[in-house]
Motif scaffolding. Structure first.
Motif, PDB file in Angstrom:
ATOM      1  N   ASP A 179       0.835  -1.202   0.000  1.00  0.00           N
ATOM      2  CA  ASP A 179       0.000   0.000   0.000  1.00  0.00           C
ATOM      3  C   ASP A 179       0.873   1.256   0.000  1.00  0.00           C
ATOM      4  O   ASP A 179       0.469   2.304   0.514  1.00  0.00           O
ATOM      5  CB  ASP A 179      -0.944   0.004   1.222  1.00  0.00           C
ATOM      6  N   GLY A 190       1.865   3.014  -2.672  1.00  0.00           N
ATOM      7  CA  GLY A 190       1.259   3.987  -3.573  1.00  0.00           C
ATOM      8  C   GLY A 190       1.181   3.441  -4.983  1.00  0.00           C
ATOM      9  O   GLY A 190       1.880   2.482  -5.334  1.00  0.00           O
ATOM     10  N   PRO A 191       0.317   4.053  -5.819  1.00  0.00           N
ATOM     11  CA  PRO A 191       0.185   3.601  -7.206  1.00  0.00           C
ATOM     12  C   PRO A 191       1.527   3.680  -7.942  1.00  0.00           C
ATOM     13  O   PRO A 191       2.328   4.587  -7.709  1.00  0.00           O
ATOM     14  CB  PRO A 191      -0.821   4.581  -7.817  1.00  0.00           C
ATOM     15  N   ASN A 192       1.742   2.728  -8.804  1.00  0.00           N
ATOM     16  CA  ASN A 192       2.952   2.664  -9.636  1.00  0.00           C
ATOM     17  C   ASN A 192       4.246   2.560  -8.839  1.00  0.00           C
ATOM     18  O   ASN A 192       5.309   2.915  -9.332  1.00  0.00           O
ATOM     19  CB  ASN A 192       3.022   3.864 -10.587  1.00  0.00           C
ATOM     20  N   GLN A 228       6.676  -0.072  -6.954  1.00  0.00           N
ATOM     21  CA  GLN A 228       7.049  -1.470  -6.731  1.00  0.00           C
ATOM     22  C   GLN A 228       7.654  -1.583  -5.332  1.00  0.00           C
ATOM     23  O   GLN A 228       8.502  -0.782  -4.949  1.00  0.00           O
ATOM     24  CB  GLN A 228       8.083  -1.885  -7.789  1.00  0.00           C
ATOM     25  N   THR A 285       3.605  -5.354  -6.800  1.00  0.00           N
ATOM     26  CA  THR A 285       3.031  -4.155  -7.382  1.00  0.00           C
ATOM     27  C   THR A 285       2.014  -3.583  -6.390  1.00  0.00           C
ATOM     28  O   THR A 285       1.662  -4.233  -5.397  1.00  0.00           O
ATOM     29  CB  THR A 285       2.343  -4.473  -8.732  1.00  0.00           C
ATOM     30  N   PHE A 286       1.505  -2.415  -6.656  1.00  0.00           N
ATOM     31  CA  PHE A 286       0.537  -1.756  -5.778  1.00  0.00           C
ATOM     32  C   PHE A 286      -0.668  -2.662  -5.539  1.00  0.00           C
ATOM     33  O   PHE A 286      -1.248  -3.210  -6.475  1.00  0.00           O
ATOM     34  CB  PHE A 286       0.103  -0.429  -6.397  1.00  0.00           C
ATOM     35  N   HIS A 287      -1.023  -2.857  -4.281  1.00  0.00           N
ATOM     36  CA  HIS A 287      -2.130  -3.686  -3.792  1.00  0.00           C
ATOM     37  C   HIS A 287      -1.925  -5.193  -3.982  1.00  0.00           C
ATOM     38  O   HIS A 287      -2.836  -5.959  -3.692  1.00  0.00           O
ATOM     39  CB  HIS A 287      -3.471  -3.270  -4.392  1.00  0.00           C
ATOM     40  N   GLN A 288      -0.763  -5.600  -4.456  1.00  0.00           N
ATOM     41  CA  GLN A 288      -0.483  -7.030  -4.567  1.00  0.00           C
ATOM     42  C   GLN A 288      -0.135  -7.581  -3.189  1.00  0.00           C
ATOM     43  O   GLN A 288       0.406  -6.874  -2.338  1.00  0.00           O
ATOM     44  CB  GLN A 288       0.675  -7.274  -5.538  1.00  0.00           C
TER      45      GLN A 288
END
Length: 133
Positions: A34, A36-38, A40, A58-61
């Motif tokens: 979590d 942030g977007p984009n 890793q 990756t984000f939210h993975q």
């Protein structure tokens, strides 16, 4: 004779659980990126005795693991996290802090720039560890 054999089998299983602890009780940990977007998130988790290897999320993975608890009640898993130019680490599972809250459920962690937040039970956020990794 059959009753005696059953008793010995049950006693053996109980003895093995007490001796090796981890054969009877496990913990599950789930880690979510979590940051942030984009962004890793690199992570590397281990305990004193077991290296779980490096992961990249990756984000939210999510990344999860299930491991045995030791007999002495001192099980500790820690993770090193990297993103951008940041390098942080945190004790992701500590028996004294997490077992009661996470018993019977995965211990779910949201990894955020400000620090990890345990989502299991009542959401609780923690600071990053400050001493050297």
């Amino acid at each position: 004779m059959c009753g005696s054999s059953s008793f010995h089998m049950i006693f053996s299983v109980i003895f093995m659980c007490l001796l090796f602890g981890g054969l009877c009780e496990h913990i599950s940990v789930d880690i979510i990126n979590d940051i942030g977007p984009n962004v890793q998130l690199g992570l590397h988790c281990k305990s004193k005795n077991k290296d779980l290897g490096s992961q990249s999320l990756t984000f939210h993975q999510h990344y999860g693991f299930r491991e045995s608890l030791n007999f002495w009640g001192t099980t500790l898993f820690f993770c090193h996290f990297q993103w951008g130019n940041q390098s942080k680490w945190f004790d992701i599972f500590v028996v004294a802090r997490d077992l009661k809250t996470c018993e019977g459920h995965p211990c779910v962690w949201s990894i955020r720039p400000s620090g990890p937040c345990r989502l299991t039970g009542k959401e609780t956020c923690f600071p990053w560890n400050t001493n050297q990794y």
